[in-house]
Design a protein around this motif. Sequence first.
Motif, PDB file in Angstrom:
ATOM      1  N   MET A 129       0.831  -1.197   0.000  1.00  0.00           N
ATOM      2  CA  MET A 129       0.000   0.000   0.000  1.00  0.00           C
ATOM      3  C   MET A 129       0.870   1.254   0.000  1.00  0.00           C
ATOM      4  O   MET A 129       0.535   2.233  -0.643  1.00  0.00           O
ATOM      5  CB  MET A 129      -0.924  -0.045   1.224  1.00  0.00           C
ATOM      6  N   LYS A 130       1.988   1.217   0.737  1.00  0.00           N
ATOM      7  CA  LYS A 130       2.860   2.396   0.765  1.00  0.00           C
ATOM      8  C   LYS A 130       3.489   2.654  -0.596  1.00  0.00           C
ATOM      9  O   LYS A 130       3.708   3.795  -0.972  1.00  0.00           O
ATOM     10  CB  LYS A 130       3.942   2.231   1.828  1.00  0.00           C
ATOM     11  N   ASN A 131       3.771   1.584  -1.331  1.00  0.00           N
ATOM     12  CA  ASN A 131       4.343   1.735  -2.657  1.00  0.00           C
ATOM     13  C   ASN A 131       3.341   2.424  -3.591  1.00  0.00           C
ATOM     14  O   ASN A 131       3.709   3.284  -4.397  1.00  0.00           O
ATOM     15  CB  ASN A 131       4.752   0.369  -3.211  1.00  0.00           C
ATOM     16  N   PHE A 132       2.061   2.048  -3.464  1.00  0.00           N
ATOM     17  CA  PHE A 132       1.023   2.679  -4.276  1.00  0.00           C
ATOM     18  C   PHE A 132       0.876   4.152  -3.934  1.00  0.00           C
ATOM     19  O   PHE A 132       0.745   4.994  -4.820  1.00  0.00           O
ATOM     20  CB  PHE A 132      -0.307   1.942  -4.072  1.00  0.00           C
ATOM     21  N   GLN A 133       0.911   4.494  -2.651  1.00  0.00           N
ATOM     22  CA  GLN A 133       0.794   5.892  -2.230  1.00  0.00           C
ATOM     23  C   GLN A 133       1.979   6.717  -2.736  1.00  0.00           C
ATOM     24  O   GLN A 133       1.820   7.869  -3.123  1.00  0.00           O
ATOM     25  CB  GLN A 133       0.698   5.971  -0.718  1.00  0.00           C
ATOM     26  N   LYS A 134       3.147   6.111  -2.736  1.00  0.00           N
ATOM     27  CA  LYS A 134       4.335   6.807  -3.219  1.00  0.00           C
ATOM     28  C   LYS A 134       4.212   7.107  -4.713  1.00  0.00           C
ATOM     29  O   LYS A 134       4.505   8.222  -5.154  1.00  0.00           O
ATOM     30  CB  LYS A 134       5.578   5.962  -2.938  1.00  0.00           C
ATOM     31  N   TRP A 135       3.761   6.109  -5.482  1.00  0.00           N
ATOM     32  CA  TRP A 135       3.590   6.322  -6.919  1.00  0.00           C
ATOM     33  C   TRP A 135       2.482   7.332  -7.209  1.00  0.00           C
ATOM     34  O   TRP A 135       2.584   8.146  -8.122  1.00  0.00           O
ATOM     35  CB  TRP A 135       3.284   5.008  -7.624  1.00  0.00           C
ATOM     36  N   LEU A 136       1.418   7.283  -6.441  1.00  0.00           N
ATOM     37  CA  LEU A 136       0.319   8.230  -6.626  1.00  0.00           C
ATOM     38  C   LEU A 136       0.770   9.657  -6.321  1.00  0.00           C
ATOM     39  O   LEU A 136       0.451  10.588  -7.070  1.00  0.00           O
ATOM     40  CB  LEU A 136      -0.865   7.840  -5.734  1.00  0.00           C
ATOM     41  N   LEU A 137       1.518   9.822  -5.252  1.00  0.00           N
ATOM     42  CA  LEU A 137       2.035  11.140  -4.905  1.00  0.00           C
ATOM     43  C   LEU A 137       2.992  11.650  -5.974  1.00  0.00           C
ATOM     44  O   LEU A 137       2.950  12.822  -6.362  1.00  0.00           O
ATOM     45  CB  LEU A 137       2.741  11.079  -3.547  1.00  0.00           C
ATOM     46  N   THR A 138       3.841  10.776  -6.503  1.00  0.00           N
ATOM     47  CA  THR A 138       4.772  11.155  -7.562  1.00  0.00           C
ATOM     48  C   THR A 138       4.027  11.555  -8.823  1.00  0.00           C
ATOM     49  O   THR A 138       4.350  12.551  -9.470  1.00  0.00           O
ATOM     50  CB  THR A 138       5.731   9.987  -7.868  1.00  0.00           C
ATOM     51  N   PHE A 139       2.996  10.800  -9.183  1.00  0.00           N
ATOM     52  CA  PHE A 139       2.198  11.113 -10.361  1.00  0.00           C
ATOM     53  C   PHE A 139       1.481  12.452 -10.206  1.00  0.00           C
ATOM     54  O   PHE A 139       1.445  13.261 -11.131  1.00  0.00           O
ATOM     55  CB  PHE A 139       1.189   9.988 -10.609  1.00  0.00           C
ATOM     56  N   MET A 140       0.908  12.696  -9.038  1.00  0.00           N
ATOM     57  CA  MET A 140       0.203  13.960  -8.805  1.00  0.00           C
ATOM     58  C   MET A 140       1.162  15.141  -8.828  1.00  0.00           C
ATOM     59  O   MET A 140       0.831  16.210  -9.341  1.00  0.00           O
ATOM     60  CB  MET A 140      -0.549  13.895  -7.468  1.00  0.00           C
ATOM     61  N   ALA A 141       2.360  14.972  -8.280  1.00  0.00           N
ATOM     62  CA  ALA A 141       3.349  16.051  -8.293  1.00  0.00           C
ATOM     63  C   ALA A 141       3.787  16.361  -9.724  1.00  0.00           C
ATOM     64  O   ALA A 141       3.918  17.533 -10.108  1.00  0.00           O
ATOM     65  CB  ALA A 141       4.554  15.670  -7.445  1.00  0.00           C
ATOM     66  N   ALA A 142       3.992  15.324 -10.531  1.00  0.00           N
ATOM     67  CA  ALA A 142       4.377  15.539 -11.926  1.00  0.00           C
ATOM     68  C   ALA A 142       3.249  16.226 -12.688  1.00  0.00           C
ATOM     69  O   ALA A 142       3.489  17.120 -13.511  1.00  0.00           O
ATOM     70  CB  ALA A 142       4.733  14.212 -12.582  1.00  0.00           C
ATOM     71  N   PHE A 143       2.021  15.824 -12.431  1.00  0.00           N
ATOM     72  CA  PHE A 143       0.872  16.440 -13.087  1.00  0.00           C
ATOM     73  C   PHE A 143       0.753  17.919 -12.713  1.00  0.00           C
ATOM     74  O   PHE A 143       0.455  18.761 -13.558  1.00  0.00           O
ATOM     75  CB  PHE A 143      -0.406  15.682 -12.700  1.00  0.00           C
ATOM     76  N   MET A 144       1.001  18.247 -11.445  1.00  0.00           N
ATOM     77  CA  MET A 144       0.966  19.647 -11.015  1.00  0.00           C
ATOM     78  C   MET A 144       2.066  20.463 -11.686  1.00  0.00           C
ATOM     79  O   MET A 144       1.837  21.599 -12.103  1.00  0.00           O
ATOM     80  CB  MET A 144       1.113  19.735  -9.493  1.00  0.00           C
ATOM     81  N   LEU A 145       3.257  19.903 -11.800  1.00  0.00           N
ATOM     82  CA  LEU A 145       4.356  20.619 -12.447  1.00  0.00           C
ATOM     83  C   LEU A 145       4.054  20.893 -13.917  1.00  0.00           C
ATOM     84  O   LEU A 145       4.336  21.983 -14.430  1.00  0.00           O
ATOM     85  CB  LEU A 145       5.655  19.835 -12.309  1.00  0.00           C
ATOM     86  N   VAL A 146       3.477  19.934 -14.595  1.00  0.00           N
ATOM     87  CA  VAL A 146       3.103  20.132 -16.003  1.00  0.00           C
ATOM     88  C   VAL A 146       2.020  21.201 -16.103  1.00  0.00           C
ATOM     89  O   VAL A 146       2.058  22.061 -16.986  1.00  0.00           O
ATOM     90  CB  VAL A 146       2.640  18.802 -16.632  1.00  0.00           C
ATOM     91  N   GLY A 147       1.062  21.183 -15.210  1.00  0.00           N
ATOM     92  CA  GLY A 147      -0.001  22.188 -15.216  1.00  0.00           C
ATOM     93  C   GLY A 147       0.521  23.587 -14.958  1.00  0.00           C
ATOM     94  O   GLY A 147       0.117  24.547 -15.620  1.00  0.00           O
ATOM     95  N   VAL A 148       1.438  23.724 -14.026  1.00  0.00           N
ATOM     96  CA  VAL A 148       2.019  25.034 -13.726  1.00  0.00           C
ATOM     97  C   VAL A 148       2.872  25.510 -14.893  1.00  0.00           C
ATOM     98  O   VAL A 148       2.836  26.681 -15.269  1.00  0.00           O
ATOM     99  CB  VAL A 148       2.841  24.972 -12.419  1.00  0.00           C
TER     100      VAL A 148
END
Length: 51
Positions: free
Chosen positions: A1-20
């Motif tokens: 579960m922690k591995n999934f949360q880590k990947w989800l957080l990484t994906f969301m951070a990358a998505f935010m950077l692209v949006g900005v």
Amino acid sequence: MKNFQKWLLTFMAAFMLVGVATGCSSKDTNTDDTKTEDTGTKDQNTEEQAE
């Protein structure tokens, strides 16, 4: 579960950077909408012409 949360957080951070990055890029946007267009016609009911 922690591995999934880590990947989800990484994906969301990358998505935010692209949006900005795309939101701050104003090179391709057209900002001429705020300018008034001079059509060359004069208002015929001005005070200068009434005198």
